[in-house]
Design a protein around this motif. Structure first.
Motif, mmCIF file in Angstrom:
data_model
loop_
_atom_site.group_PDB
_atom_site.id
_atom_site.type_symbol
_atom_site.label_atom_id
_atom_site.label_comp_id
_atom_site.label_asym_id
_atom_site.label_seq_id
_atom_site.Cartn_x
_atom_site.Cartn_y
_atom_site.Cartn_z
ATOM 1 N N LEU A 199 6.170 -5.708 -2.710
ATOM 2 C CA LEU A 199 6.733 -4.905 -1.641
ATOM 3 C C LEU A 199 5.721 -4.762 -0.505
ATOM 4 C CD1 LEU A 199 8.311 -1.938 -3.655
ATOM 5 C CD2 LEU A 199 9.246 -4.219 -3.253
ATOM 6 N N SER A 200 6.214 -4.592 0.702
ATOM 7 C CA SER A 200 5.362 -4.318 1.862
ATOM 8 C C SER A 200 5.340 -2.804 2.043
ATOM 9 C CB SER A 200 5.919 -5.010 3.106
ATOM 10 O OG SER A 200 5.998 -6.408 2.915
ATOM 11 N N SER A 201 4.348 -2.146 1.449
ATOM 12 C CA SER A 201 4.402 -0.698 1.286
ATOM 13 C C SER A 201 3.399 0.038 2.160
ATOM 14 C CB SER A 201 4.159 -0.329 -0.177
ATOM 15 O OG SER A 201 5.186 -0.846 -1.006
ATOM 16 N N LEU A 202 3.843 1.189 2.689
ATOM 17 C CA LEU A 202 3.028 2.076 3.509
ATOM 18 C C LEU A 202 3.253 3.516 3.074
ATOM 19 C CD1 LEU A 202 4.022 0.875 7.117
ATOM 20 C CD2 LEU A 202 1.987 0.160 5.858
ATOM 21 N N GLN A 203 2.267 4.369 3.319
ATOM 22 C CA GLN A 203 2.493 5.801 3.373
ATOM 23 C C GLN A 203 2.620 6.171 4.837
ATOM 24 O OE1 GLN A 203 -0.727 8.397 2.275
ATOM 25 N NE2 GLN A 203 0.616 10.115 1.837
ATOM 26 N N LYS A 204 3.645 6.967 5.182
ATOM 27 C CA LYS A 204 3.897 7.370 6.563
ATOM 28 C C LYS A 204 4.215 8.866 6.617
ATOM 29 C CE LYS A 204 4.661 5.146 9.834
ATOM 30 N NZ LYS A 204 3.828 4.779 11.017
ATOM 31 N N HIS A 205 4.078 9.455 7.822
ATOM 32 C CA HIS A 205 4.586 10.789 8.079
ATOM 33 C C HIS A 205 6.104 10.736 8.219
ATOM 34 C CE1 HIS A 205 0.454 11.696 10.104
ATOM 35 N NE2 HIS A 205 0.404 11.922 8.814
ATOM 36 N N TYR A 206 6.763 11.857 7.931
ATOM 37 C CA TYR A 206 8.217 11.895 8.049
ATOM 38 C C TYR A 206 8.705 11.593 9.467
ATOM 39 C CZ TYR A 206 9.684 13.535 3.415
ATOM 40 O OH TYR A 206 9.982 13.614 2.080
ATOM 41 N N ASP A 207 7.923 11.967 10.481
ATOM 42 C CA ASP A 207 8.399 11.715 11.843
ATOM 43 C C ASP A 207 8.140 10.283 12.303
ATOM 44 O OD1 ASP A 207 5.683 11.764 12.243
ATOM 45 O OD2 ASP A 207 5.691 13.325 13.776
ATOM 46 N N LEU A 208 7.538 9.464 11.452
ATOM 47 C CA LEU A 208 7.310 8.046 11.737
ATOM 48 C C LEU A 208 6.608 7.840 13.075
ATOM 49 C CD1 LEU A 208 10.636 6.596 10.311
ATOM 50 C CD2 LEU A 208 8.363 6.398 9.311
ATOM 51 N N ASP A 209 5.490 8.564 13.237
ATOM 52 C CA ASP A 209 4.626 8.325 14.379
ATOM 53 C C ASP A 209 3.722 7.127 14.065
ATOM 54 O OD1 ASP A 209 2.937 9.412 12.485
ATOM 55 O OD2 ASP A 209 2.307 11.124 13.703
ATOM 56 N N ALA A 210 2.668 6.946 14.847
ATOM 57 C CA ALA A 210 1.848 5.739 14.689
ATOM 58 C C ALA A 210 0.998 5.756 13.428
ATOM 59 C CB ALA A 210 0.956 5.570 15.908
#
Length: 278
Positions: free
Chosen positions: A261-272
């Protein structure tokens, strides 16, 4: 030749280590080498298909940061300009046009074009309400205009969001068949314009839809122990772009690497901000 004794050898080894430390570059994060990315040549009319494990950035809010060294950018179709898409493409990035195709958003410039009786209950996000996806005759021209915008700005693909209304309380009696018919229409609208298209969430219908879509986008499959359901996309040689919001990378990255999988941890607001699996 005589071997050096231990007392003479130790200083030389220390000197070699210091020299190596001084000349070594920054640690490889597994993504920098892909920027700019050398994509395979596509035949005329061929739809782009991102491969499993490819690096990506997903940013839908805030000032767009075009400096992230990854091969794929997924950005808002309305707010991202043609010039920004061109800048990303010049750097070797492929670009995905984010659109909501299953929910109405009161902040979009075409919001007034949607008949009021197509708009249902809120989907949990401010200003957003589910659409009656049974009404394909009325929704098709509205979505076609949005896909035209993505094509005209130079995007390579579309990420259609809110594609699982039938599993939610929408205000309409949507069935699985209603959703399948609509999702296939969305895929066709993208392909007719030369755009790749991703299946957003809708895990239960992956077996029926994997052939119609070129990649998948998923939120929180690790948190809800659902990532195995995405394996048909990987088996078909198609990327799964995956994010977690609440789990740290140490809780999901090992399994993500196993599944490709191409996996990331992100903030809910999907900022940079992003934290990729290394």
């Amino acid at each position: 030749m005589k071997r050096l004794g231990p007392l003479l050898l130790l200083p030389l080894l220390l000197l070699a280590a210091l020299l190596a430390a001084c000349t070594a570059g920054p640690p490889d994060d597994g993504e920098d080498e892909d920027a700019p990315h050398a994509w395979p040549e596509q035949a005329p009319g061929e739809i782009w298909r991102p491969p499993p494990g490819v690096g990506w950035q997903w940013q839908l809010t805030g000032k767009l940061d075009t400096s992230v060294k990854v091969p794929v950018y997924d950005v808002d179709g309305f707010t991202t300009t043609e010039e920004q898409v061109a800048e990303l493409k010049k750097a070797g990035r492929k670009t995905i046009c984010y659109l909501s195709t299953g929910a109405w958003e009161d902040f979009r410039p075409d919001a007034d074009a949607f008949p009021k009786d197509l708009i249902g209950r809120g989907n949990g996000w401010e200003g957003e309400r589910w659409l009656d996806v049974r009404r394909v005759a009325e929704l098709e021209p509205l979505m076609a205009k949005r896909f035209d915008m993505c094509r005209d700005k130079g995007f390579d693909a579309v990420e259609p969001d809110n594609m699982d209304g039938y599993r939610n309380t929408t205000g309409f009696p949507l069935t699985a068949e209603d959703q399948l018919r609509y999702n296939r229409l969305i895929a066709k609208l993208a392909h007719d314009r030369g755009l790749a298209v991703g299946l957003k969430n809708d895990l239960d219908q992956i077996p029926q839809l994997v052939d119609a879509f070129d990649f998948a986008v998923n939120e929180q499959c690790a948190q809800y122990d659902e990532c195995e359901l995405l394996k048909p996309f990987i088996a078909a040689g198609k990327a799964v772009f995956h994010v977690e919001y609440e789990l740290p990378p140490g809780r999901f990255c090992a399994r993500s690497r196993e599944l490709k999988l191409s996996s990331l941890q992100k903030h809910y607001d999907l900022d940079a901000w992003r934290r990729p699996c290394r």
